[in-house]
Design an enzyme around this catalytic site. Structure first.
Site, mmCIF file in Angstrom:
data_model
loop_
_atom_site.group_PDB
_atom_site.id
_atom_site.type_symbol
_atom_site.label_atom_id
_atom_site.label_comp_id
_atom_site.label_asym_id
_atom_site.label_seq_id
_atom_site.Cartn_x
_atom_site.Cartn_y
_atom_site.Cartn_z
ATOM 1 N N CYS A 1 -26.176 -11.774 -3.834
ATOM 2 C CA CYS A 1 -24.881 -11.558 -4.466
ATOM 3 C C CYS A 1 -24.699 -12.533 -5.636
ATOM 4 O O CYS A 1 -25.351 -12.386 -6.660
ATOM 5 C CB CYS A 1 -23.763 -11.669 -3.430
ATOM 6 S SG CYS A 1 -22.206 -10.909 -3.966
ATOM 7 N N HIS B 1 -25.619 -8.170 1.265
ATOM 8 C CA HIS B 1 -25.724 -9.412 2.044
ATOM 9 C C HIS B 1 -26.524 -9.208 3.329
ATOM 10 O O HIS B 1 -25.953 -8.802 4.350
ATOM 11 C CB HIS B 1 -24.328 -9.903 2.418
ATOM 12 C CG HIS B 1 -23.545 -10.481 1.293
ATOM 13 N ND1 HIS B 1 -23.532 -11.826 1.012
ATOM 14 C CD2 HIS B 1 -22.749 -9.887 0.364
ATOM 15 C CE1 HIS B 1 -22.745 -12.064 -0.036
ATOM 16 N NE2 HIS B 1 -22.268 -10.897 -0.454
ATOM 17 N N GLU C 1 -27.629 -11.535 5.255
ATOM 18 C CA GLU C 1 -27.216 -12.552 6.235
ATOM 19 C C GLU C 1 -25.974 -12.129 7.008
ATOM 20 O O GLU C 1 -25.716 -12.639 8.103
ATOM 21 C CB GLU C 1 -26.993 -13.901 5.537
ATOM 22 C CG GLU C 1 -25.667 -14.080 4.813
ATOM 23 C CD GLU C 1 -25.567 -13.374 3.471
ATOM 24 O OE1 GLU C 1 -24.570 -13.601 2.766
ATOM 25 O OE2 GLU C 1 -26.476 -12.581 3.113
#
EC number: 6.3.5.3
Length: 229
Positions: free
Chosen positions: A86, A203, A205
């Protein structure tokens, strides 16, 4: 494998990445302050999401001048792994580690959603832990995530198979309707020609912990460890 997660003033996804690498995957992980210059102990450096330096001027524009960025460039030149997520993707393009730029979303508003992605390559560690033709689901959260590049840069990216992820529908069809932000060629993530530097707007994660239901992002990190899901 030793992971480092860069911390800028304004970062807000750094601890999310550390939770995955340190606590879920049990890998040595340290937070790297933006003023540090010695990252020689690290195998993987992650430039996380957030709002580095408050996104003043434009996303990633100030972060590219941070002392740690030259060390990250040297790290990449040695063939070590660099992941920008990002805002981290924006930093990598601003610093010249990846081509192109991230500009305002097509509809000029912030998007926060879960979206399907088609994986375009499976011969790099980033994606070897996924099955071929996988369509995965990852969260996005950005206001300036529209990938833009001139026609020659786009042609080079496609010719050298540097597009790793594209926005698609749930069946893997790539079309305008499946493009959340107007990115050219539905690009969601690209790598450098060597394949060791990856930038992506979604994302991984945030989709790596079973407690969050979605775990499609964990395979990206596992691929670096040589671990098949």
């Amino acid at each position: 494998m030793n992971f480092g997660v860069v911390v800028f003033p304004g970062s807000n996804c750094d601890r999310d990445v550390a939770w995955v690498t340190r606590d879920i995957l049990q890998q040595p992980t340290r937070m790297v302050w933006h003023e540090e210059t010695d990252i020689s102990d690290l195998d993987v450096i992650v430039v996380p999401g957030g709002f580095s330096y408050g996104d003043y001027l434009r996303c990633g524009a100030i972060a590219r001048f941070a002392p740690v960025l030259q060390s990250i460039k040297d790290h990449a030149a040695q063939g070590k792994w660099v992941l920008g997520i990002c805002n981290g993707f924006q930093v990598l393009t601003e610093s010249g580690l990846l081509p192109g730029a991230l500009v305002r979303n097509r509809d000029l508003h912030f998007i926060c959603d879960r979206i399907p992605l088609k994986i375009e390559r499976h011969d790099l560690p980033w994606t070897t832990a996924y099955q071929k033709q996988n369509v995965i689901t990852l969260p996005i959260a950005h206001g300036e995530g529209c990938y833009y590049a001139d026609s020659q840069t786009l042609a080079d990216l496609e010719a050298h198979q540097q597009v790793l992820f594209r926005y698609s529908d749930a069946r893997g069809t790539i079309n305008a309707a499946a493009n959340p932000n107007g990115s050219l060629n539905n690009i969601a993530g690209i790598c450098n020609r060597q394949g060791n530097v990856l930038g992506m707007m979604p994302h991984p994660e945030r989709a790596s912990d079973a407690a969050l239901t979605y775990t499609d992002g964990l395979s990206l990190f596992k691929g670096l460890l040589g671990t098949k899901v």
